[in-house]
Write a protein that holds these residues in place. Structure first.
Motif, PDB file in Angstrom:
ATOM      1  N   UNK A  80       0.850  -1.188   0.000  1.00 29.14           N
ATOM      2  CA  UNK A  80       0.000   0.000   0.000  1.00 29.14           C
ATOM      3  C   UNK A  80       0.883   1.234   0.000  1.00 29.14           C
ATOM      4  N   UNK A  81       0.463   2.223  -0.753  1.00 31.06           N
ATOM      5  CA  UNK A  81       1.225   3.456  -0.881  1.00 31.06           C
ATOM      6  C   UNK A  81       0.284   4.593  -1.225  1.00 31.06           C
ATOM      7  N   UNK A  82       0.788   5.794  -1.197  1.00 28.74           N
ATOM      8  CA  UNK A  82       0.015   6.941  -1.662  1.00 28.74           C
ATOM      9  C   UNK A  82      -0.083   6.863  -3.175  1.00 28.74           C
ATOM     10  N   UNK A  83      -0.962   7.653  -3.745  1.00 27.85           N
ATOM     11  CA  UNK A  83      -1.085   7.683  -5.197  1.00 27.85           C
ATOM     12  C   UNK A  83       0.052   8.538  -5.753  1.00 27.85           C
ATOM     13  N   UNK A  84       1.052   7.886  -6.302  1.00 23.82           N
ATOM     14  CA  UNK A  84       2.205   8.567  -6.871  1.00 23.82           C
ATOM     15  C   UNK A  84       2.387   8.066  -8.295  1.00 23.82           C
ATOM     16  N   UNK A  85       2.716   8.968  -9.190  1.00 22.17           N
ATOM     17  CA  UNK A  85       3.002   8.615 -10.576  1.00 22.17           C
ATOM     18  C   UNK A  85       4.429   9.023 -10.895  1.00 22.17           C
ATOM     19  N   UNK A  86       5.017   8.361 -11.866  1.00 25.30           N
ATOM     20  CA  UNK A  86       6.320   8.758 -12.372  1.00 25.30           C
ATOM     21  C   UNK A  86       6.076   9.454 -13.703  1.00 25.30           C
ATOM     22  N   UNK A  87       6.533  10.693 -13.810  1.00 19.45           N
ATOM     23  CA  UNK A  87       6.343  11.467 -15.037  1.00 19.45           C
ATOM     24  C   UNK A  87       7.623  11.442 -15.859  1.00 19.45           C
ATOM     25  N   UNK A  88       7.474  11.213 -17.164  1.00 22.79           N
ATOM     26  CA  UNK A  88       8.605  11.220 -18.082  1.00 22.79           C
ATOM     27  C   UNK A  88       8.252  12.115 -19.258  1.00 22.79           C
ATOM     28  N   UNK A  89       9.147  13.052 -19.562  1.00 23.04           N
ATOM     29  CA  UNK A  89       9.002  13.906 -20.731  1.00 23.04           C
ATOM     30  C   UNK A  89      10.136  13.602 -21.686  1.00 23.04           C
ATOM     31  N   UNK A  90       9.802  13.467 -22.965  1.00 26.23           N
ATOM     32  CA  UNK A  90      10.812  13.195 -23.985  1.00 26.23           C
ATOM     33  C   UNK A  90      10.217  13.510 -25.346  1.00 26.23           C
ATOM     34  N   UNK A  91      10.996  13.234 -26.397  1.00 32.32           N
ATOM     35  CA  UNK A  91      10.475  13.474 -27.740  1.00 32.32           C
ATOM     36  C   UNK A  91       9.388  12.447 -28.059  1.00 32.32           C
ATOM     37  N   UNK A  92       8.548  12.776 -29.018  1.00 30.02           N
ATOM     38  CA  UNK A  92       7.360  11.977 -29.323  1.00 30.02           C
ATOM     39  C   UNK A  92       7.687  10.516 -29.626  1.00 30.02           C
ATOM     40  N   UNK A  94      10.060   8.631 -28.568  1.00 30.13           N
ATOM     41  CA  UNK A  94      10.411   7.946 -27.322  1.00 30.13           C
ATOM     42  C   UNK A  94       9.163   7.679 -26.494  1.00 30.13           C
ATOM     43  N   UNK A  95       8.268   8.653 -26.427  1.00 33.59           N
ATOM     44  CA  UNK A  95       7.014   8.493 -25.673  1.00 33.59           C
ATOM     45  C   UNK A  95       6.147   7.415 -26.323  1.00 33.59           C
ATOM     46  N   UNK A  96       6.090   7.389 -27.655  1.00 31.58           N
ATOM     47  CA  UNK A  96       5.306   6.364 -28.349  1.00 31.58           C
ATOM     48  C   UNK A  96       5.832   4.967 -28.018  1.00 31.58           C
ATOM     49  N   UNK A  97       7.147   4.797 -28.050  1.00 34.11           N
ATOM     50  CA  UNK A  97       7.746   3.495 -27.742  1.00 34.11           C
ATOM     51  C   UNK A  97       7.498   3.112 -26.281  1.00 34.11           C
ATOM     52  N   UNK A  98       7.691   4.051 -25.377  1.00 30.39           N
ATOM     53  CA  UNK A  98       7.470   3.775 -23.950  1.00 30.39           C
ATOM     54  C   UNK A  98       6.016   3.391 -23.698  1.00 30.39           C
ATOM     55  N   UNK A  99       5.086   4.112 -24.298  1.00 30.26           N
ATOM     56  CA  UNK A  99       3.666   3.810 -24.112  1.00 30.26           C
ATOM     57  C   UNK A  99       3.340   2.403 -24.601  1.00 30.26           C
ATOM     58  N   UNK A 100       3.817   2.060 -25.789  1.00 32.91           N
ATOM     59  CA  UNK A 100       3.562   0.727 -26.346  1.00 32.91           C
ATOM     60  C   UNK A 100       4.126  -0.362 -25.440  1.00 32.91           C
ATOM     61  N   UNK A 118       0.582  19.017 -25.059  1.00 34.79           N
ATOM     62  CA  UNK A 118       1.619  18.096 -25.531  1.00 34.79           C
ATOM     63  C   UNK A 118       1.222  17.480 -26.872  1.00 34.79           C
ATOM     64  N   UNK A 119       2.188  17.272 -27.763  1.00 38.24           N
ATOM     65  CA  UNK A 119       1.879  16.581 -29.020  1.00 38.24           C
ATOM     66  C   UNK A 119       1.616  15.089 -28.820  1.00 38.24           C
ATOM     67  N   UNK A 120       1.889  14.581 -27.608  1.00 33.73           N
ATOM     68  CA  UNK A 120       1.612  13.188 -27.292  1.00 33.73           C
ATOM     69  C   UNK A 120       1.648  12.972 -25.787  1.00 33.73           C
ATOM     70  N   UNK A 121       0.496  12.723 -25.192  1.00 37.68           N
ATOM     71  CA  UNK A 121       0.398  12.507 -23.755  1.00 37.68           C
ATOM     72  C   UNK A 121      -0.334  11.186 -23.515  1.00 37.68           C
ATOM     73  N   UNK A 122       0.096  10.453 -22.489  1.00 32.48           N
ATOM     74  CA  UNK A 122      -0.584   9.211 -22.113  1.00 32.48           C
ATOM     75  C   UNK A 122      -0.384   8.955 -20.629  1.00 32.48           C
ATOM     76  N   UNK A 131       2.274   3.680 -11.974  1.00 29.77           N
ATOM     77  CA  UNK A 131       1.575   4.594 -12.879  1.00 29.77           C
ATOM     78  C   UNK A 131       2.579   5.558 -13.501  1.00 29.77           C
ATOM     79  N   UNK A 132       2.523   5.644 -14.832  1.00 26.77           N
ATOM     80  CA  UNK A 132       3.413   6.496 -15.611  1.00 26.77           C
ATOM     81  C   UNK A 132       2.614   7.576 -16.306  1.00 26.77           C
ATOM     82  N   UNK A 133       3.097   8.807 -16.218  1.00 32.33           N
ATOM     83  CA  UNK A 133       2.549   9.944 -16.952  1.00 32.33           C
ATOM     84  C   UNK A 133       3.580  10.266 -18.029  1.00 32.33           C
ATOM     85  N   UNK A 134       3.244  10.027 -19.282  1.00 28.02           N
ATOM     86  CA  UNK A 134       4.172  10.194 -20.397  1.00 28.02           C
ATOM     87  C   UNK A 134       3.765  11.414 -21.210  1.00 28.02           C
ATOM     88  N   UNK A 135       4.720  12.285 -21.481  1.00 27.06           N
ATOM     89  CA  UNK A 135       4.386  13.511 -22.192  1.00 27.06           C
ATOM     90  C   UNK A 135       5.497  13.861 -23.180  1.00 27.06           C
TER      91      UNK A 135
END
Length: 142
Positions: A80-92, A94-100, A118-122, A131-135
């Motif tokens: 059990x933990x608090x609601x925490x996300x890891x946010x990653x910003x990079x070029x589109x 890289x974000x597309x590959x990470x999301x897939x 963002x041109x690509x957020x997920x 939980x990952x926040x990709x932008x």
């Protein structure tokens, strides 16, 4: 004094590091298993946990992330933990590959799409419950 995320797993840290290497090209900076620790009678290591990760640092998108397996021996007991996300910003791309990669056997919260910020957020929860926040970053001049 820098702050960094610390991700905790139940006997899945090594697998998570492999996933993040695939998703982000992450680099393992250091990794120690419980068997690497000096013997300490006041902190015995439970049988069967010797190969778990005691401490690791993985560099993701240029930032360090600490990771480890918990001392739990019951894989069915949730951490059990608090609601925490890891946010990653990079070029589109890289974000597309990470999301897939992260969404494979994961849960998509918000599918990869262009937004006003963002041109690509997920948003995705990977197979390990992180939980990952990709932008994707905006290009200069946009």
């Amino acid at each position: 004094m820098p702050a960094m995320p610390y991700l905790t797993f139940v006997d899945q840290c090594r697998n998570a590091m492999t996933l993040y290497q695939e998703a982000f090209g992450a680099r393992v900076v250091e990794s120690f298993s419980f068997r690497d620790a000096p013997a300490d009678p006041s902190m015995p290591i439970a049988a069967g946990t010797e190969n778990r990760i005691m401490q690791a640092v993985v560099e993701i998108a240029g930032s360090p992330v600490r990771m480890s397996d918990s001392f739990q021996t019951n894989n069915d007991a949730p951490i059990t933990t608090s609601a925490v996300s890891v946010a990653v910003e990079s070029e589109l791309s890289t974000i597309q590959h990470a999301f897939k990669t992260l969404s494979d056997c994961g849960t998509v919260i918000f599918p990869l799409a262009a937004t006003f910020f963002s041109p690509g957020y997920a948003s995705v929860i990977d197979r390990f419950g992180i939980k990952w926040e990709l932008s994707a970053t905006q290009k200069t001049g946009e």
